[in-house]
Design a protein around this motif. Structure first.
Motif, PDB file in Angstrom:
ATOM      1  N   ASP A  49     135.869   6.962 -11.112  1.00  0.00           N
ATOM      2  CA  ASP A  49     137.135   6.252 -11.098  1.00  0.00           C
ATOM      3  C   ASP A  49     137.206   4.898 -11.083  1.00  0.00           C
ATOM      4  O   ASP A  49     136.747   4.140 -10.072  1.00  0.00           O
ATOM      5  CB  ASP A  49     137.842   7.002  -9.658  1.00  0.00           C
ATOM      6  CG  ASP A  49     139.365   6.315  -9.635  1.00  0.00           C
ATOM      7  OD1 ASP A  49     139.907   5.589 -10.478  1.00  0.00           O
ATOM      8  OD2 ASP A  49     139.970   7.133  -8.538  1.00  0.00           O
ATOM      9  N   ARG A  50     137.830   4.331 -11.845  1.00  0.00           N
ATOM     10  CA  ARG A  50     137.669   2.833 -12.102  1.00  0.00           C
ATOM     11  C   ARG A  50     138.921   2.249 -11.683  1.00  0.00           C
ATOM     12  O   ARG A  50     139.147   0.866 -11.928  1.00  0.00           O
ATOM     13  CB  ARG A  50     137.277   2.354 -13.625  1.00  0.00           C
ATOM     14  CG  ARG A  50     135.972   3.089 -14.078  1.00  0.00           C
ATOM     15  CD  ARG A  50     135.902   2.701 -15.707  1.00  0.00           C
ATOM     16  NE  ARG A  50     134.406   3.186 -16.228  1.00  0.00           N
ATOM     17  CZ  ARG A  50     134.163   4.345 -16.693  1.00  0.00           C
ATOM     18  NH1 ARG A  50     135.138   5.209 -16.293  1.00  0.00           N
ATOM     19  NH2 ARG A  50     133.204   4.710 -16.887  1.00  0.00           N
ATOM     20  N   SER A  51     139.951   3.010 -11.134  1.00  0.00           N
ATOM     21  CA  SER A  51     141.117   2.376 -10.886  1.00  0.00           C
ATOM     22  C   SER A  51     141.323   1.378  -9.618  1.00  0.00           C
ATOM     23  O   SER A  51     142.142   0.491  -9.568  1.00  0.00           O
ATOM     24  CB  SER A  51     142.162   3.504 -10.552  1.00  0.00           C
ATOM     25  OG  SER A  51     141.680   4.407  -9.334  1.00  0.00           O
ATOM     26  N   ALA A  52     140.169   1.387  -8.696  1.00  0.00           N
ATOM     27  CA  ALA A  52     140.040   0.920  -7.557  1.00  0.00           C
ATOM     28  C   ALA A  52     139.091  -0.194  -7.929  1.00  0.00           C
ATOM     29  O   ALA A  52     138.345  -0.410  -9.028  1.00  0.00           O
ATOM     30  CB  ALA A  52     139.875   1.440  -6.507  1.00  0.00           C
ATOM     31  N   ARG A  53     138.959  -1.189  -6.796  1.00  0.00           N
ATOM     32  CA  ARG A  53     137.676  -2.337  -6.942  1.00  0.00           C
ATOM     33  C   ARG A  53     136.323  -1.629  -7.028  1.00  0.00           C
ATOM     34  O   ARG A  53     135.591  -2.282  -7.712  1.00  0.00           O
ATOM     35  CB  ARG A  53     137.950  -3.337  -6.043  1.00  0.00           C
ATOM     36  CG  ARG A  53     139.097  -4.145  -5.920  1.00  0.00           C
ATOM     37  CD  ARG A  53     139.184  -5.207  -4.826  1.00  0.00           C
ATOM     38  NE  ARG A  53     138.057  -6.159  -5.232  1.00  0.00           N
ATOM     39  CZ  ARG A  53     137.773  -7.197  -4.513  1.00  0.00           C
ATOM     40  NH1 ARG A  53     138.736  -7.525  -3.505  1.00  0.00           N
ATOM     41  NH2 ARG A  53     136.984  -8.046  -4.715  1.00  0.00           N
ATOM     42  N   ALA A  54     136.155  -0.694  -6.358  1.00  0.00           N
ATOM     43  CA  ALA A  54     134.891  -0.179  -6.302  1.00  0.00           C
ATOM     44  C   ALA A  54     134.682   0.963  -7.250  1.00  0.00           C
ATOM     45  O   ALA A  54     135.961   1.660  -7.650  1.00  0.00           O
ATOM     46  CB  ALA A  54     134.511   0.345  -4.865  1.00  0.00           C
ATOM     47  N   ALA A  55     133.659   1.261  -7.785  1.00  0.00           N
ATOM     48  CA  ALA A  55     133.398   2.249  -8.577  1.00  0.00           C
ATOM     49  C   ALA A  55     133.055   3.595  -7.858  1.00  0.00           C
ATOM     50  O   ALA A  55     131.904   3.674  -7.427  1.00  0.00           O
ATOM     51  CB  ALA A  55     132.253   2.114  -9.875  1.00  0.00           C
ATOM     52  N   THR A  56     133.938   4.568  -8.013  1.00  0.00           N
ATOM     53  CA  THR A  56     133.783   5.608  -6.936  1.00  0.00           C
ATOM     54  C   THR A  56     133.523   7.014  -7.891  1.00  0.00           C
ATOM     55  O   THR A  56     134.168   7.024  -8.976  1.00  0.00           O
ATOM     56  CB  THR A  56     135.015   6.121  -6.188  1.00  0.00           C
ATOM     57  OG1 THR A  56     136.018   5.939  -6.628  1.00  0.00           O
ATOM     58  CG2 THR A  56     135.052   4.583  -5.133  1.00  0.00           C
ATOM     59  N   LEU A  57     132.746   7.724  -7.496  1.00  0.00           N
ATOM     60  CA  LEU A  57     132.520   8.951  -8.320  1.00  0.00           C
ATOM     61  C   LEU A  57     133.493   9.955  -8.217  1.00  0.00           C
ATOM     62  O   LEU A  57     134.324  10.088  -7.356  1.00  0.00           O
ATOM     63  CB  LEU A  57     131.227   9.778  -7.842  1.00  0.00           C
ATOM     64  CG  LEU A  57     129.862   9.074  -7.811  1.00  0.00           C
ATOM     65  CD1 LEU A  57     128.847   9.606  -6.867  1.00  0.00           C
ATOM     66  CD2 LEU A  57     129.324   8.967  -9.329  1.00  0.00           C
ATOM     67  N   THR A  58     133.902  10.543  -9.474  1.00  0.00           N
ATOM     68  CA  THR A  58     134.919  11.662  -9.611  1.00  0.00           C
ATOM     69  C   THR A  58     134.023  12.976  -9.185  1.00  0.00           C
ATOM     70  O   THR A  58     133.100  12.891  -8.966  1.00  0.00           O
ATOM     71  CB  THR A  58     135.398  11.813 -10.972  1.00  0.00           C
ATOM     72  OG1 THR A  58     134.188  12.250 -11.871  1.00  0.00           O
ATOM     73  CG2 THR A  58     135.975  10.329 -11.585  1.00  0.00           C
ATOM     74  N   ASP A  59     134.803  14.145  -8.991  1.00  0.00           N
ATOM     75  CA  ASP A  59     134.265  15.494  -8.874  1.00  0.00           C
ATOM     76  C   ASP A  59     132.874  15.652  -9.634  1.00  0.00           C
ATOM     77  O   ASP A  59     131.906  16.035  -9.310  1.00  0.00           O
ATOM     78  CB  ASP A  59     135.279  16.493  -8.719  1.00  0.00           C
ATOM     79  CG  ASP A  59     136.234  16.268  -7.632  1.00  0.00           C
ATOM     80  OD1 ASP A  59     135.717  15.624  -6.711  1.00  0.00           O
ATOM     81  OD2 ASP A  59     137.197  16.964  -7.803  1.00  0.00           O
TER      82      ASP A  59
END
Length: 295
Positions: A49-59
């Motif tokens: 998920d690239r919408s936030a500042r951090a690159a967070t994993l999707t499911d």
């Protein structure tokens, strides 16, 4: 799907940031981003998920991460296995050693290992035994020489090199100097000089006193046994160490067995049960260096 794509994917997942991941794998951020997009297209799902500042994993990313790590670990195991068979070991070993402990056979083992496996980069740092054990458990260190109280740490493999009882060492004019042996209660009636918390000897002293409801009065601490003995020789307290540590000051101090400190102070090598080929090779050199014929 390529190995490098999985490597970049794991790097971004662990760093939670494309820029830091790019620095870690030594390519440009745009290169990492392009490879991740290509991997996502091949898998048919977004991994981050690239919408936030951090690159967070999707499911989907979380589901993929476990398997990506497994694939990379398997590939590394194949490389290591081939290197071991061909004798062309490459890589790094991070080793630890308890502060103030000079063990010649360990240095001999490191020297012979370096001659046999010059492709392995070895680093060695000193520290407190409890911290070194934690670092071996976490994987930050591959192997450590540590002081312990009574037994090897749970979950680690190891080899006990020395197992000795506690002794007290006092100058001839000390009130305890005329005794043939002492108890912990007698010792606790006097200022003590000892190694700091985190060392095997100190762990034995503290645990033995705690078992009897005693509180030792440790007024001075030093990481190196010779410093502990020198302070005691100057009349600043009774030194508490393991038996062999007192030998260099035999002409200046009276050594007294501590009769009711039942736990042995150990000096041991410890390592992970999942040792790789490079560490197994180093352990073979340690076995040779610490063999009785070399003692």
């Amino acid at each position: 799907m390529e190995m490098r794509q999985l490597e970049y994917f794991v790097a971004v997942a662990e760093e939670a940031n494309f820029t830091r991941a790019a620095e870690r794998v030594h390519i440009s951020q745009s290169g990492v981003s392009a490879q991740i997009r290509q991997l996502e297209q091949e898998l048919g799902a977004r991994l981050f998920d690239r919408s936030a500042r951090a690159a967070t994993l999707t499911d989907a990313g979380r589901a993929a991460l476990v398997h990506a790590r497994s694939v990379l670990a398997g590939a590394d195991a194949v490389r290591q296995a081939v290197a071991e068979v061909t004798g062309l070991l490459r890589g790094r070993l991070a080793l630890g050693m308890v502060t103030g402990c000079t063990i010649t056979p360990l240095f001999e083992a490191l020297a012979s290992f370096h001659r046999a496996c010059p492709g392995i980069e070895v680093s060695l740092l000193e520290g407190a035994s409890d911290a070194l054990v934690d670092q071996v458990r976490s994987g930050a260190l591959d192997f450590a020489l540590v002081g312990l109280a009574g037994g090897l740490p749970e979950g680690l493999d190891g080899r006990v090199l020395v197992a000795e009882p506690l002794v007290a060492a006092v100058p001839p004019g000390h009130p305890l100097a005329a005794e043939a042996e002492v108890t912990l209660r007698q010792l606790c009636g006097h200022p003590l000089v000892c190694m700091p918390p985190g060392t095997g000897v100190r762990a034995v002293l503290d645990a033995s006193c705690s078992a009897q409801g005693l509180r030792p009065l440790v007024t001075l601490q030093a990481s190196a046994p010779p410093a502990v003995l020198d302070l005691a020789a100057r009349g600043l307290g009774a030194a508490v160490l393991s038996q062999s540590m007192t030998a260099p000051f035999a002409d200046r101090l009276v050594t007294l067995p501590v009769t009711d400190a039942d736990t042995a102070a150990l000096l041991a090598l410890v390592w992970s049960p999942t040792a790789g080929p490079a560490l197994r090779e180093l352990l073979r050199h340690c076995d040779a260096a610490f063999a009785p014929s070399h003692a």
